[in-house]
Write a protein that holds these residues in place. Structure first.
Motif, PDB file in Angstrom:
ATOM      1  N   LEU A 158     102.145  60.379  36.859  1.00 43.89           N
ATOM      2  CA  LEU A 158     102.623  61.009  35.602  1.00 43.89           C
ATOM      3  C   LEU A 158     101.999  60.835  34.361  1.00 43.89           C
ATOM      4  CD1 LEU A 158     105.035  62.748  34.458  1.00 43.89           C
ATOM      5  CD2 LEU A 158     106.230  60.635  33.979  1.00 43.89           C
ATOM      6  N   THR A 159     101.426  61.993  33.563  1.00 45.25           N
ATOM      7  CA  THR A 159     100.680  61.730  32.477  1.00 45.25           C
ATOM      8  C   THR A 159     101.620  62.343  31.202  1.00 45.25           C
ATOM      9  OG1 THR A 159      98.604  61.890  33.483  1.00 45.25           O
ATOM     10  CG2 THR A 159      98.487  62.395  31.332  1.00 45.25           C
ATOM     11  N   GLN A 160     102.030  61.614  30.308  1.00 43.95           N
ATOM     12  CA  GLN A 160     102.639  62.046  29.319  1.00 43.95           C
ATOM     13  C   GLN A 160     101.735  62.425  28.100  1.00 43.95           C
ATOM     14  OE1 GLN A 160     105.107  58.729  28.963  1.00 43.95           O
ATOM     15  NE2 GLN A 160     106.918  60.039  29.459  1.00 43.95           N
ATOM     16  N   VAL A 161     102.169  63.344  27.454  1.00 51.08           N
ATOM     17  CA  VAL A 161     101.304  64.031  26.133  1.00 51.08           C
ATOM     18  C   VAL A 161     102.017  63.854  24.954  1.00 51.08           C
ATOM     19  CG1 VAL A 161     100.455  66.223  25.278  1.00 51.08           C
ATOM     20  CG2 VAL A 161     100.546  65.983  27.651  1.00 51.08           C
ATOM     21  N   PRO A 162     101.474  62.904  23.977  1.00 48.76           N
ATOM     22  CA  PRO A 162     102.141  62.730  22.765  1.00 48.76           C
ATOM     23  C   PRO A 162     102.707  64.022  21.974  1.00 48.76           C
ATOM     24  CG  PRO A 162     100.191  61.566  22.819  1.00 48.76           C
ATOM     25  CD  PRO A 162     100.101  62.660  24.005  1.00 48.76           C
ATOM     26  N   VAL A 163     104.004  63.628  21.514  1.00 44.84           N
ATOM     27  CA  VAL A 163     104.444  64.873  20.950  1.00 44.84           C
ATOM     28  C   VAL A 163     104.725  64.701  19.299  1.00 44.84           C
ATOM     29  CG1 VAL A 163     106.581  66.584  20.829  1.00 44.84           C
ATOM     30  CG2 VAL A 163     105.720  65.741  22.908  1.00 44.84           C
ATOM     31  N   ALA A 164     104.098  65.338  18.503  1.00 44.77           N
ATOM     32  CA  ALA A 164     104.042  65.024  16.978  1.00 44.77           C
ATOM     33  C   ALA A 164     105.418  65.266  16.569  1.00 44.77           C
ATOM     34  CB  ALA A 164     102.799  65.443  16.376  1.00 44.77           C
ATOM     35  N   LYS A 179     121.380  78.430  25.813  1.00 48.53           N
ATOM     36  CA  LYS A 179     122.132  77.524  26.725  1.00 48.53           C
ATOM     37  C   LYS A 179     122.014  76.154  26.236  1.00 48.53           C
ATOM     38  CE  LYS A 179     123.329  80.188  30.173  1.00 48.53           C
ATOM     39  NZ  LYS A 179     124.718  80.246  30.595  1.00 48.53           N
ATOM     40  N   ARG A 180     123.419  75.190  26.270  1.00 41.58           N
ATOM     41  CA  ARG A 180     123.367  74.148  25.714  1.00 41.58           C
ATOM     42  C   ARG A 180     123.961  72.936  26.708  1.00 41.58           C
ATOM     43  NH1 ARG A 180     123.188  74.236  20.237  1.00 41.58           N
ATOM     44  NH2 ARG A 180     124.088  72.184  19.948  1.00 41.58           N
ATOM     45  N   ASP A 181     123.848  73.560  27.987  1.00 40.57           N
ATOM     46  CA  ASP A 181     124.413  72.500  29.079  1.00 40.57           C
ATOM     47  C   ASP A 181     123.322  72.610  30.098  1.00 40.57           C
ATOM     48  OD1 ASP A 181     125.313  74.774  30.070  1.00 40.57           O
ATOM     49  OD2 ASP A 181     127.236  74.446  30.049  1.00 40.57           O
ATOM     50  N   ASN A 182     123.449  71.748  31.307  1.00 40.63           N
ATOM     51  CA  ASN A 182     122.580  71.855  32.192  1.00 40.63           C
ATOM     52  C   ASN A 182     121.311  71.732  32.013  1.00 40.63           C
ATOM     53  OD1 ASN A 182     121.558  71.861  35.059  1.00 40.63           O
ATOM     54  ND2 ASN A 182     122.168  73.949  35.269  1.00 40.63           N
ATOM     55  N   LEU A 183     120.512  71.014  31.017  1.00 44.58           N
ATOM     56  CA  LEU A 183     119.454  70.896  30.260  1.00 44.58           C
ATOM     57  C   LEU A 183     118.513  69.886  31.152  1.00 44.58           C
ATOM     58  CD1 LEU A 183     120.354  71.176  26.532  1.00 44.58           C
ATOM     59  CD2 LEU A 183     119.884  73.117  28.284  1.00 44.58           C
ATOM     60  N   TRP A 184     117.142  70.117  31.230  1.00 46.84           N
ATOM     61  CA  TRP A 184     116.238  69.560  31.838  1.00 46.84           C
ATOM     62  C   TRP A 184     115.027  69.147  30.690  1.00 46.84           C
ATOM     63  CZ3 TRP A 184     116.866  67.179  36.837  1.00 46.84           C
ATOM     64  CH2 TRP A 184     118.169  67.738  37.693  1.00 46.84           C
ATOM     65  N   MET A 185     114.627  67.805  30.757  1.00 46.56           N
ATOM     66  CA  MET A 185     113.570  67.502  29.937  1.00 46.56           C
ATOM     67  C   MET A 185     112.500  67.191  30.743  1.00 46.56           C
ATOM     68  SD  MET A 185     113.334  64.635  26.692  1.00 46.56           S
ATOM     69  CE  MET A 185     113.396  63.295  27.788  1.00 46.56           C
ATOM     70  N   CYS A 186     111.412  67.853  30.518  1.00 51.39           N
ATOM     71  CA  CYS A 186     109.994  67.692  30.898  1.00 51.39           C
ATOM     72  C   CYS A 186     109.545  66.334  30.479  1.00 51.39           C
ATOM     73  CB  CYS A 186     109.043  68.575  30.653  1.00 51.39           C
ATOM     74  SG  CYS A 186     107.290  68.135  31.412  1.00 51.39           S
ATOM     75  N   LEU A 187     109.266  65.259  31.478  1.00 49.85           N
ATOM     76  CA  LEU A 187     108.621  64.044  31.109  1.00 49.85           C
ATOM     77  C   LEU A 187     107.433  63.775  30.740  1.00 49.85           C
ATOM     78  CD1 LEU A 187     110.621  61.645  33.703  1.00 49.85           C
ATOM     79  CD2 LEU A 187     111.226  62.257  31.221  1.00 49.85           C
ATOM     80  N   SER A 188     106.492  64.835  31.008  1.00 52.05           N
ATOM     81  CA  SER A 188     105.261  64.960  30.539  1.00 52.05           C
ATOM     82  C   SER A 188     105.020  65.484  29.077  1.00 52.05           C
ATOM     83  CB  SER A 188     104.677  66.144  31.370  1.00 52.05           C
ATOM     84  OG  SER A 188     104.432  65.744  32.842  1.00 52.05           O
ATOM     85  N   CYS A 189     105.670  66.507  28.450  1.00 56.25           N
ATOM     86  CA  CYS A 189     105.656  66.874  27.286  1.00 56.25           C
ATOM     87  C   CYS A 189     106.885  66.997  26.364  1.00 56.25           C
ATOM     88  CB  CYS A 189     105.084  68.269  27.254  1.00 56.25           C
ATOM     89  SG  CYS A 189     105.983  69.713  27.973  1.00 56.25           S
ATOM     90  N   GLY A 190     108.204  66.776  26.978  1.00 52.75           N
ATOM     91  CA  GLY A 190     109.208  66.509  26.209  1.00 52.75           C
ATOM     92  C   GLY A 190     109.846  68.102  26.139  1.00 52.75           C
ATOM     93  N   HIS A 191     109.503  69.045  26.773  1.00 51.53           N
ATOM     94  CA  HIS A 191     109.927  70.527  26.638  1.00 51.53           C
ATOM     95  C   HIS A 191     111.383  70.408  27.426  1.00 51.53           C
ATOM     96  CE1 HIS A 191     110.977  74.196  28.717  1.00 51.53           C
ATOM     97  NE2 HIS A 191     110.351  74.830  27.409  1.00 51.53           N
ATOM     98  N   VAL A 192     112.458  70.995  26.608  1.00 48.48           N
ATOM     99  CA  VAL A 192     113.864  70.976  27.139  1.00 48.48           C
ATOM    100  C   VAL A 192     114.088  72.461  27.494  1.00 48.48           C
ATOM    101  CG1 VAL A 192     116.161  70.933  26.702  1.00 48.48           C
ATOM    102  CG2 VAL A 192     114.454  69.305  25.730  1.00 48.48           C
ATOM    103  N   GLY A 193     114.430  72.566  28.996  1.00 46.64           N
ATOM    104  CA  GLY A 193     114.641  73.750  29.725  1.00 46.64           C
ATOM    105  C   GLY A 193     116.028  73.905  30.304  1.00 46.64           C
ATOM    106  N   CYS A 194     116.701  74.882  30.412  1.00 39.91           N
ATOM    107  CA  CYS A 194     117.912  74.781  31.227  1.00 39.91           C
ATOM    108  C   CYS A 194     117.498  74.871  32.573  1.00 39.91           C
ATOM    109  CB  CYS A 194     118.807  76.364  30.882  1.00 39.91           C
ATOM    110  SG  CYS A 194     117.893  77.922  31.080  1.00 39.91           S
ATOM    111  N   GLY A 195     118.647  74.675  33.417  1.00 42.03           N
ATOM    112  CA  GLY A 195     118.393  74.657  34.904  1.00 42.03           C
ATOM    113  C   GLY A 195     118.428  75.837  35.718  1.00 42.03           C
ATOM    114  N   ARG A 196     118.515  75.948  36.918  1.00 44.92           N
ATOM    115  CA  ARG A 196     118.838  76.957  37.796  1.00 44.92           C
ATOM    116  C   ARG A 196     119.787  77.803  37.396  1.00 44.92           C
ATOM    117  NH1 ARG A 196     115.439  76.208  42.385  1.00 44.92           N
ATOM    118  NH2 ARG A 196     114.778  74.274  42.462  1.00 44.92           N
TER     119      ARG A 196
END
Length: 234
Positions: A158-164, A179-196
């Motif tokens: 895993l490579t993490q990208v600094p988020v300013a 969407k405010r539930d079933n949220l997933w955060m990317c451990l590389s860049c911190g992006h938050v997206g909803c699930g399936r």
């Protein structure tokens, strides 16, 4: 008796994954609590009843050529102690060795089911392993409830990208929809997206998956599942 089958036997010890049928006959409902006990094959660890009318232990020996068995009979211990006064309703597990004792002997079906005396040390080791093995049916129950945890190679690389401009407010809503539930955060860049999206239309809008397809960032964690112990749904 002196038995040639014992001296010629080539036996192996059961390992933890070996099914050992030492409580019930595999062909009928006879078990080790009955007067005849259960014969456990010392070659393949099949359990068979040695008594009439079925005598499945003898049938197994004749079909397989496995002559040696250990007969196991469980007998409840006699006790003069009065039961303790009942003060509350509870289920208490009582160790089997406190309630029962086991009578055992080695038998040779190649010698008409005769009892073997002066059992060699190598055969005694196999008998000891059988007596201390987990009964096959109980082993299946344990296996059914066991969950194998394996490491994921994508975490290792895993490579993490600094988020300013990362803000905790961004953790409460999908960055691509409302969407405010079933949220997933990317451990590389911190992006938050909803699930399936589920078959009935519930769930998310697949935005976490869309982020992976666009960036190749493979590892994400479900928000709300992270614990102080460091576990989470990922």
């Amino acid at each position: 008796m002196v038995c040639d089958h014992v001296s010629q036997a080539v036996l192996t010890l059961p390992v933890s994954s070996t099914p050992v049928y030492k409580e019930e006959c595999t062909q009928c409902f006879d078990d080790h609590n009955m007067a005849a006990g259960i014969d456990v094959c010392l070659s393949c660890f099949n359990g068979g009843c040695p008594g009439t009318p079925n005598n499945h232990a003898h049938q197994h020996a004749m079909k397989s050529g496995h002559h040696l068995t250990v007969n196991i009979r469980r007998v409840r211990k006699e006790s003069d102690e009065r039961p303790a006064k009942l003060t509350k309703l509870e289920i208490v597990e009582e160790p089997e060795n406190d309630q029962y004792e086991f009578e055992t002997f080695v038998r040779c079906w190649g010698c008409s089911g005769a009892r073997v005396d002066n059992v060699p040390e190598d055969v005694q080791r196999v008998v000891h392993a059988v007596l201390h093995a987990v009964e096959a049916s109980k082993g299946s129950e344990i296996k059914a409830w066991a969950e194998e945890v394996t490491a994921c190679s994508h975490f290792d690389g895993l490579t993490q990208v600094p988020v300013a401009d990362f803000s905790s407010e961004a953790l409460h809503q999908c960055s691509m929809c409302d969407k405010r539930d079933n949220l997933w955060m990317c451990l590389s860049c911190g992006h938050v997206g909803c699930g399936r999206k589920q078959y009935d239309g519930s769930g998310g809008n697949n935005h976490a998956i869309a982020h992976f397809e666009q960036t190749g960032h493979r590892v994400s964690v479900k928000l709300g599942t992270i614990t102080p112990e460091g576990t989470a749904d990922a």
